[in-house]
Design a protein around this motif. Structure first.
Motif, mmCIF file in Angstrom:
data_model
loop_
_atom_site.group_PDB
_atom_site.id
_atom_site.type_symbol
_atom_site.label_atom_id
_atom_site.label_comp_id
_atom_site.label_asym_id
_atom_site.label_seq_id
_atom_site.Cartn_x
_atom_site.Cartn_y
_atom_site.Cartn_z
ATOM 1 N N GLY A 247 0.740 -1.400 0.027
ATOM 2 C CA GLY A 247 -0.089 -0.061 0.106
ATOM 3 C C GLY A 247 0.858 1.294 0.122
ATOM 4 O O GLY A 247 1.898 1.341 -0.565
ATOM 5 N N PHE A 248 0.242 2.215 0.570
ATOM 6 C CA PHE A 248 0.760 3.775 0.733
ATOM 7 C C PHE A 248 2.093 3.845 1.552
ATOM 8 O O PHE A 248 2.754 4.678 1.549
ATOM 9 C CB PHE A 248 -0.219 4.857 0.682
ATOM 10 N N GLY A 249 1.838 3.082 2.584
ATOM 11 C CA GLY A 249 2.783 3.651 3.884
ATOM 12 C C GLY A 249 4.034 2.456 4.135
ATOM 13 O O GLY A 249 4.243 1.758 3.306
ATOM 14 N N SER A 250 4.534 2.795 5.198
ATOM 15 C CA SER A 250 5.743 2.130 5.517
ATOM 16 C C SER A 250 5.511 1.900 7.121
ATOM 17 O O SER A 250 5.455 2.835 7.727
ATOM 18 C CB SER A 250 7.162 2.863 5.223
ATOM 19 N N VAL A 251 5.422 0.563 7.380
ATOM 20 C CA VAL A 251 5.414 0.066 8.679
ATOM 21 C C VAL A 251 6.577 -0.691 9.225
ATOM 22 O O VAL A 251 6.841 -1.570 8.598
ATOM 23 C CB VAL A 251 4.130 -0.555 9.086
ATOM 24 N N GLU A 252 7.142 -0.120 10.424
ATOM 25 C CA GLU A 252 8.603 -1.166 10.718
ATOM 26 C C GLU A 252 8.313 -2.275 11.606
ATOM 27 O O GLU A 252 8.894 -3.084 11.655
ATOM 28 C CB GLU A 252 9.541 -0.095 11.368
ATOM 29 N N ASP A 253 7.277 -2.071 12.388
ATOM 30 C CA ASP A 253 7.017 -3.226 13.436
ATOM 31 C C ASP A 253 5.559 -3.592 13.133
ATOM 32 O O ASP A 253 4.598 -2.676 13.155
ATOM 33 C CB ASP A 253 7.110 -2.487 14.811
ATOM 34 N N CYS A 254 5.428 -4.832 12.900
ATOM 35 C CA CYS A 254 3.774 -5.313 12.859
ATOM 36 C C CYS A 254 3.576 -6.546 13.209
ATOM 37 O O CYS A 254 4.709 -7.172 13.399
ATOM 38 C CB CYS A 254 3.510 -5.236 11.399
ATOM 39 N N THR A 255 2.422 -7.157 13.684
ATOM 40 C CA THR A 255 2.057 -8.473 13.826
ATOM 41 C C THR A 255 2.381 -9.537 13.022
ATOM 42 O O THR A 255 3.135 -10.452 13.044
ATOM 43 C CB THR A 255 0.807 -8.561 14.507
ATOM 44 N N TYR A 256 2.005 -9.169 12.008
ATOM 45 C CA TYR A 256 1.998 -9.844 10.640
ATOM 46 C C TYR A 256 2.365 -8.841 9.383
ATOM 47 O O TYR A 256 1.789 -7.870 9.485
ATOM 48 C CB TYR A 256 1.017 -10.877 10.657
ATOM 49 N N LYS A 257 2.672 -9.660 8.340
ATOM 50 C CA LYS A 257 2.837 -8.822 6.962
ATOM 51 C C LYS A 257 2.647 -9.570 6.011
ATOM 52 O O LYS A 257 2.707 -10.724 5.614
ATOM 53 C CB LYS A 257 4.371 -8.321 6.938
ATOM 54 N N ILE A 258 1.654 -8.808 4.962
ATOM 55 C CA ILE A 258 1.437 -9.416 3.629
ATOM 56 C C ILE A 258 2.051 -8.654 2.495
ATOM 57 O O ILE A 258 2.013 -7.362 2.603
ATOM 58 C CB ILE A 258 -0.086 -9.603 3.340
ATOM 59 N N ASN A 259 2.265 -9.217 1.407
ATOM 60 C CA ASN A 259 2.841 -8.460 0.236
ATOM 61 C C ASN A 259 1.962 -8.480 -0.734
ATOM 62 O O ASN A 259 2.144 -7.866 -1.759
ATOM 63 C CB ASN A 259 3.968 -9.251 -0.236
ATOM 64 N N ASN A 260 0.744 -9.112 -0.866
ATOM 65 C CA ASN A 260 -0.261 -8.935 -1.545
ATOM 66 C C ASN A 260 -1.760 -9.353 -0.806
ATOM 67 O O ASN A 260 -1.436 -10.053 -0.105
ATOM 68 C CB ASN A 260 -0.239 -9.599 -2.871
ATOM 69 N N PHE A 261 -2.902 -8.918 -1.356
ATOM 70 C CA PHE A 261 -4.189 -9.222 -0.480
ATOM 71 C C PHE A 261 -4.328 -10.554 -0.436
ATOM 72 O O PHE A 261 -4.835 -11.261 0.732
ATOM 73 C CB PHE A 261 -5.221 -8.500 -1.102
ATOM 74 N N SER A 262 -4.200 -11.315 -1.523
ATOM 75 C CA SER A 262 -4.463 -12.850 -1.406
ATOM 76 C C SER A 262 -3.675 -13.546 -0.376
ATOM 77 O O SER A 262 -4.330 -14.653 0.122
ATOM 78 C CB SER A 262 -4.389 -13.312 -2.890
ATOM 79 N N GLU A 263 -2.568 -12.971 0.301
ATOM 80 C CA GLU A 263 -1.798 -13.750 1.138
ATOM 81 C C GLU A 263 -2.679 -13.892 2.464
ATOM 82 O O GLU A 263 -2.475 -14.894 3.178
ATOM 83 C CB GLU A 263 -0.697 -13.074 1.595
ATOM 84 N N LEU A 264 -3.689 -13.195 2.678
ATOM 85 C CA LEU A 264 -4.555 -13.118 3.960
ATOM 86 C C LEU A 264 -5.149 -14.593 4.075
ATOM 87 O O LEU A 264 -5.349 -15.132 5.095
ATOM 88 C CB LEU A 264 -5.656 -12.199 3.888
ATOM 89 N N THR A 265 -5.334 -15.427 3.013
ATOM 90 C CA THR A 265 -6.221 -16.586 2.898
ATOM 91 C C THR A 265 -5.187 -17.686 3.503
ATOM 92 O O THR A 265 -5.448 -18.556 4.397
ATOM 93 C CB THR A 265 -6.663 -17.052 1.620
ATOM 94 N N ASP A 266 -3.834 -17.473 3.338
ATOM 95 C CA ASP A 266 -2.871 -18.507 3.819
ATOM 96 C C ASP A 266 -2.608 -18.029 5.253
ATOM 97 O O ASP A 266 -2.369 -18.993 6.116
ATOM 98 C CB ASP A 266 -1.796 -18.357 2.854
ATOM 99 N N LEU A 267 -2.621 -17.010 5.532
ATOM 100 C CA LEU A 267 -2.347 -16.217 6.963
ATOM 101 C C LEU A 267 -3.576 -16.712 7.999
ATOM 102 O O LEU A 267 -3.271 -17.226 8.994
ATOM 103 C CB LEU A 267 -1.925 -15.057 6.828
ATOM 104 N N LEU A 268 -4.543 -16.445 7.341
ATOM 105 C CA LEU A 268 -5.762 -16.478 8.258
ATOM 106 C C LEU A 268 -6.586 -17.695 8.137
ATOM 107 O O LEU A 268 -7.637 -18.054 8.675
ATOM 108 C CB LEU A 268 -6.715 -15.163 8.019
#
Length: 213
Positions: free
Chosen positions: A192-213
């Motif tokens: 997306g538009f921002g940059s986040v250094e620290d997060c619980t989980y990270k996805i590189n495209n929207f479809s990765e949510l199905t694997d993560l969740l």
């Protein structure tokens, strides 16, 4: 099966930079309105201008885009821009991120889905109308209705829907902070538009949510 499968009781999504990119039609809409206000002295708004504002409440965007105007003038102008923008987007839509609909359909089989955004009232509805998304989302909340921080809007939506442990998906540090403020986990949409250094989980495209969740 993901270890997170039974952890969350809902998914709350940010909109801009997470599910769609609407910067191009917003620029078109806002420049149409600005052309009717010769008293407002600034160049046409560009996509780069908007990208630097994504995730901010609307009056904060007004302050950033029109710093030489008095707060009353720029806020009234922002109200006018947003009213026109909602209709413009509802008709034309924006650019959906790849596999958005397919991924939402899969996630909906397991979780109730929600949207919380810092946008004006009616903006989320424009997204839903333009792209026929009403089947996916149980509830929405936004700055335009609450006039509160995104974290507080998260809390309002959570209480209204009796959510105990949802997860928030967004693309900016403000999204991450809203999850922290609401006491919930955060999934960083790195495309997306921002940059986040620290997060619980990270996805590189929207479809990765199905694997993560």
């Amino acid at each position: 099966m993901s270890d997170l499968f039974n952890k969350y009781d809902g998914i709350i999504f940010d909109l801009d930079g997470t599910m769609w990119d609407s910067t191009k039609p917003i620029c078109e809409a806002w420049n149409i309105i600005l052309s009717k206000h010769p008293e407002i002295v600034r160049d046409e708004i560009t996509i780069r201008d908007l990208e630097g504002c994504m995730g901010l409440p609307m009056y904060d965007i007004a302050a950033k885009l029109f710093p030489n105007e008095k707060s009353e003038v720029r806020n009234n102008l922002m109200d006018e821009l947003c009213i026109f923008e909602n209709d413009y987007l509802a008709e034309r839509g924006g650019e959906l991120y790849p596999e958005l609909r397919e991924t939402l359909a899969k996630l909906k089989q397991r979780y109730p889905l929600y949207i919380v955004s810092n946008c004006q009232d009616g903006y989320i509805e424009s997204f839903i109308t333009a792209h026929d998304m009403s089947e996916f989302f149980k509830d929405t909340e936004c700055w335009g209705r609450t006039r509160l921080s995104k974290g507080e809007s998260n809390k309002i939506l959570m209480e209204r829907n009796n959510l105990k442990n949802p997860v928030y998906v967004g693309d900016t540090s403000g999204d991450r902070q809203s999850a922290i403020d609401a006491g919930i986990d955060f999934i960083y949409a790195s495309y997306g538009f921002g940059s986040v250094e620290d997060c619980t989980y990270k996805i590189n495209n929207f479809s990765e949510l199905t694997d993560l969740l």
